[in-house]
Motif scaffolding. Structure first.
Motif, short mmCIF file in Angstrom:
data_model
loop_
_atom_site.label_atom_id
_atom_site.label_comp_id
_atom_site.label_asym_id
_atom_site.label_seq_id
_atom_site.Cartn_x
_atom_site.Cartn_y
_atom_site.Cartn_z
N PRO A 125 -7.78 -22.53 -14.98
CA PRO A 125 -7.92 -21.50 -16.02
C PRO A 125 -6.86 -20.41 -15.84
N SER A 126 -6.45 -19.80 -16.96
CA SER A 126 -5.34 -18.86 -16.89
C SER A 126 -5.68 -17.65 -16.02
N ILE A 127 -6.96 -17.27 -15.99
CA ILE A 127 -7.31 -16.09 -15.20
C ILE A 127 -7.07 -16.34 -13.71
N ILE A 128 -7.18 -17.62 -13.30
CA ILE A 128 -6.90 -17.96 -11.90
C ILE A 128 -5.41 -17.78 -11.62
N TYR A 129 -4.57 -18.19 -12.58
CA TYR A 129 -3.14 -17.93 -12.42
C TYR A 129 -2.89 -16.44 -12.30
N GLY A 130 -3.61 -15.67 -13.12
CA GLY A 130 -3.43 -14.22 -13.09
C GLY A 130 -3.80 -13.64 -11.74
N MET A 131 -4.95 -14.07 -11.22
CA MET A 131 -5.40 -13.54 -9.92
C MET A 131 -4.45 -13.96 -8.81
N TRP A 132 -4.05 -15.22 -8.86
CA TRP A 132 -3.11 -15.70 -7.84
C TRP A 132 -1.82 -14.90 -7.93
N GLY A 133 -1.37 -14.68 -9.19
CA GLY A 133 -0.14 -13.92 -9.40
C GLY A 133 -0.25 -12.51 -8.85
N LEU A 134 -1.40 -11.87 -9.09
CA LEU A 134 -1.57 -10.48 -8.68
C LEU A 134 -1.73 -10.36 -7.17
N PHE A 135 -2.55 -11.24 -6.59
CA PHE A 135 -2.90 -11.06 -5.18
C PHE A 135 -1.94 -11.77 -4.22
N VAL A 136 -1.33 -12.85 -4.66
CA VAL A 136 -0.49 -13.63 -3.75
C VAL A 136 0.98 -13.54 -4.12
N PHE A 137 1.28 -13.85 -5.37
CA PHE A 137 2.69 -13.94 -5.75
C PHE A 137 3.37 -12.58 -5.78
N ALA A 138 2.71 -11.60 -6.44
CA ALA A 138 3.36 -10.30 -6.64
C ALA A 138 3.75 -9.61 -5.32
N PRO A 139 2.85 -9.55 -4.32
CA PRO A 139 3.25 -8.89 -3.07
C PRO A 139 4.43 -9.60 -2.40
N ILE A 155 25.41 -2.35 -15.10
CA ILE A 155 24.65 -3.42 -15.78
C ILE A 155 23.65 -4.12 -14.86
N ILE A 156 24.14 -4.81 -13.81
CA ILE A 156 23.19 -5.50 -12.91
C ILE A 156 22.24 -4.48 -12.30
N GLY A 157 22.78 -3.32 -11.96
CA GLY A 157 21.97 -2.27 -11.37
C GLY A 157 20.90 -1.74 -12.31
N THR A 158 21.13 -1.94 -13.60
CA THR A 158 20.11 -1.53 -14.57
C THR A 158 19.11 -2.65 -14.80
N VAL A 159 19.62 -3.86 -14.97
CA VAL A 159 18.75 -4.98 -15.35
C VAL A 159 17.86 -5.41 -14.20
N LEU A 160 18.37 -5.35 -12.97
CA LEU A 160 17.60 -5.88 -11.85
C LEU A 160 17.04 -4.81 -10.92
N TYR A 161 17.33 -3.53 -11.19
CA TYR A 161 16.83 -2.49 -10.31
C TYR A 161 15.37 -2.18 -10.65
N SER A 162 14.58 -1.98 -9.61
CA SER A 162 13.17 -1.69 -9.84
C SER A 162 12.84 -0.34 -9.23
N ARG A 163 12.42 0.58 -10.08
CA ARG A 163 12.10 1.92 -9.60
C ARG A 163 10.82 1.90 -8.77
N SER A 164 9.81 1.18 -9.27
CA SER A 164 8.61 1.01 -8.45
C SER A 164 8.49 -0.46 -8.06
N PRO A 165 8.93 -0.81 -6.88
CA PRO A 165 8.92 -2.22 -6.49
C PRO A 165 7.51 -2.70 -6.16
N SER A 166 6.74 -3.00 -7.19
CA SER A 166 5.35 -3.38 -6.99
C SER A 166 5.15 -4.88 -7.09
N GLY A 167 6.19 -5.59 -7.49
CA GLY A 167 6.03 -7.03 -7.69
C GLY A 167 5.48 -7.36 -9.07
#
Lengths: 341, 322
Positions: B131-145, B164-176
């Motif tokens: 189910p998609s919610i399992i993907y979501g939970m896995w994404g939030l708890f495992v993949f994102a960190p 350009i690259i510094g804009t497109v790939l820079y993350s101000r809050s690196p939360s995953g």
């Protein structure tokens, strides 16, 4: 066709009789745990059940206006004119606090001190680093990292967000003019988590983050929290005493339907981000017996539900406020104009 | 009953009853009604979306599509960040997911040793059932960190300040959490669809075609490139479109990992939102114009999906011509 309709109506009526004992309500998610706990105990005593759908405050307001439930529940109180327009009576049931949850390596729970306008500036994106001089000035003894702050907010519409943004609007004119108070606002920075669990998951995982959650939730999930400066300039620990202190100093008659904000109330021990949650009933209900049952349930909860509330980290209303509410119920009448409570 | 047993008893009997016209007629009408049902249902959904969203369209006009403001306080609503988020997460999902899916399908049908083929095939079908919610939970708890720790933070440190690259790939809050994460999770979610349909299609290509290609000295790559892909091309595009449809409309998993920010950002690492995630987030508490605007968002999603399907049809008919 007509016959069929009558038959259908009769069937609905009959099933209504069969379950007449059940009180129907819908709305806010924040008080859902305590309402179900109360309902459980109430059913044991009276054999009357409660069917409460926690669909969110907005849904609760919609449902009571549509007259599909005996009572609606909301965390964001309705304004006086809206109550009059729809012929609704509003009263608080229980209170709770909102705390800033933090995740900074090396900073212990309850050690970081913040003030309301620092929190506003963080969420506005003006303060970007934890070692900003303004934060350091309040926390001279703490070693704060040179790291970007990751603000976390509720992405779903929620009463918690209403309480939090109401507090920020009270303490920061900048916040009030740019963002304002609502169950969902246009956050200029940060990431959104869905529900208390989404926010706390993000705060736990994202280093150098700050979020806001219901105190009951933070306590049960052992989230590290920060202290917030109250109106008297103190930094009380968030607990039931601090929430009660906020309620004690409030003037409950100030707004129609008790719809006052408990945020930033005076009192040396008052926790600055505190709120009540409210119920709505029609002043002239079409089915007075349903509303009567609902009011009896709340009356029972006022009398016998305080300990259950404290067990779940909610805060019961002060006794004098309960009496004022009971007084307000005199305005709920049956079609003949007789008060039903 | 006895007639049936007789028939089975003597299958070679030349007697064959002429079919009764009434059953044919009933069957024909029943299946016609079933087909009609789809059209009525779709029209009903479309109508309710348009009616529900109409106050928002009337209030904001064309500006509803182009405005980036989503301000419940002042009742100002614009769909642009959500539209951009929807399209960009779906695009990332395709860019990541399609090559992987095709690789899986080709490997399974052409290269995999038999002992390896079965477990992987089963695993793909299992992935589709998660189910998609399992993907979501896995994404939030495992993949994102993990993504934050090993990709976002190091990458942000490298690209900070670059043009350009510094804009497109820079993350101000690196939360995953963010658009890129949502796209990658979506890619995982559409892989089973594209891979298993493509695998089935490749399996159905008559082996005589492959064998003759090998017979004239083609390499495996040449067989895949010049025999299998053109043969299964239409079906592969169909499979990709099915995956794209899921990526555009996916709600729960995206809501978990997209970061839920109602604002536009130049960086794919930053939080954003999609149409579906915004509806999921705000529908419960929405009232009045906000509710209308959310339904209008749903209407736009409906329209976007429709346009995508039309494009898919055009692509398919083009491929058919060759």
């Amino acid at each position: 066709m007509r016959k069929l309709l009558i038959l259908a109506a009769a069937a609905v009526g009959l099933s209504g009789v069969a379950q007449a004992a059940d009180i129907t309500g819908a709305g806010a998610t924040f008080p859902f745990p305590i309402y179900s706990k109360w309902a459980e105990a109430y059913k044991k005593e009276t054999n009357i059940g409660l069917n409460y759908q926690s669909i969110g405050s907005g849904g609760g307001i919609r449902q009571i206006k549509a007259k599909t439930v005996a009572f609606g529940a909301t965390d964001a109180p309705l304004k006086g004119e809206e109550l009059t327009k729809d012929g609704l009576i509003q009263f608080p049931t229980v209170m709770g606090g909102v705390v800033p949850a933090i995740n900074i390596a090396g900073v212990e729970p309850g050690k970081l001190k913040l003030s309301g306008d620092l929190i506003a500036e963080i969420y506005l994106g003006n303060i970007k680093k934890w070692n900003d001089p303004k934060i350091v000035a309040l926390n001279g003894d703490l070693k704060l990292p040179d790291a970007n702050i990751n603000p976390v907010y509720r992405s779903d519409g929620s009463g918690t967000t209403f309480v939090f943004t109401d507090y920020l609007s009270k303490v920061s004119p900048d916040w009030k003019s740019k963002i304002g108070t609502n169950t969902a606002v246009q956050w200029p920075v940060g990431i959104g988590g869905k529900g208390n669990e989404g926010v706390s998951a993000s705060v736990k995982q994202v280093a150098n983050s700050i979020g806001y959650v219901e105190y009951a939730y933070a306590k049960q999930n052992k989230l590290a929290h920060a202290l917030v400066k109250n109106a008297d300039g103190n930094f009380p620990a968030p607990d039931d005493k601090a929430f009660q202190a906020a309620a004690a100093n409030a003037n409950w008659n100030e707004a129609p339907g008790f719809g006052i904000s408990l945020n930033n109330q005076k009192g040396a021990q008052a926790w600055p981000i505190t709120s009540a949650t409210f119920l709505l009933v029609h002043a002239k209900p079409e089915k007075p017996e349903e509303v009567q049952a609902a009011l009896k349930f709340v009356d029972w909860a006022y009398k016998s539900g305080d300990q259950l509330a404290l067990d779940l980290d909610y805060v019961p209303l002060p006794a004098n406020v309960k009496d004022q509410v009971r007084n307000a119920w005199k305005g709920v009448t049956d079609p003949a104009g007789k008060p039903i409570f | 009953m006895s007639a049936v047993t007789d028939q089975f008893a003597a299958p070679s009997a030349p007697v064959r009853k002429t079919p009764k016209g009434t059953f044919d007629l009933v069957f024909r009408n029943a299946s016609f009604l079933a087909a009609l049902f789809v059209l009525v249902l779709l029209a009903g959904i479309m109508a309710s979306m348009v009616i529900g969203g109409w106050p928002a369209f009337r209030e904001f006009g064309f500006g509803f599509l182009t405005s980036s403001v989503w301000d419940t306080q002042n009742e100002q609503y614009g769909a642009w960040p959500a539209i951009v988020g929807t399209l960009s997460t779906a695009l990332i999902a395709l860019v990541v997911g399609v090559p992987l899916s095709l690789g899986i399908a080709v490997f399974l049908t052409q290269l995999a040793p038999p002992w390896f083929k079965q477990p992987v095939s089963t695993a793909i079908e299992l992935l589709a059932a998660v189910p998609s919610i399992i993907y979501g939970m896995w994404g939030l708890f495992v993949f994102a960190p993990l993504f934050a720790a090993y990709v976002q933070i190091p990458l942000s440190n490298i690209v900070e300040g670059m043009p350009i690259i510094g804009t497109v790939l820079y993350s101000r809050s690196p939360s995953g959490l963010g658009i890129l994460t949502a796209g990658i999770i979506l890619a995982f979610m559409i892989i089973p669809f594209i891979a298993s349909i493509t695998r089935d299609m490749l399996d159905q290509i008559p082996s005589v075609l492959r064998e003759s290609a090998y017979g004239i000295g083609a390499t495996t790559w040449e067989v895949v490139r010049h025999v299998l892909v053109p043969q299964a091309g239409v079906s592969i595009i169909g499979a990709i479109m099915l995956g794209l449809g899921r990526a555009l409309g996916e709600t729960m998993a995206v809501t978990f990992v997209v970061g839920n920010a109602n604002r536009l950002s130049a960086s794919v690492m930053d939080p954003g939102s999609t149409i579906a995630s915004r509806i999921a987030n705000e529908f419960n508490e929405a009232l009045g114009l906000q509710l209308n605007s959310l339904i209008a968002l749903g209407c736009i999603l409906f329209f976007v999906t429709f346009v995508v399907l039309v494009i898919a049809r055009i692509l398919v008919s083009r491929v058919k011509r060759y």
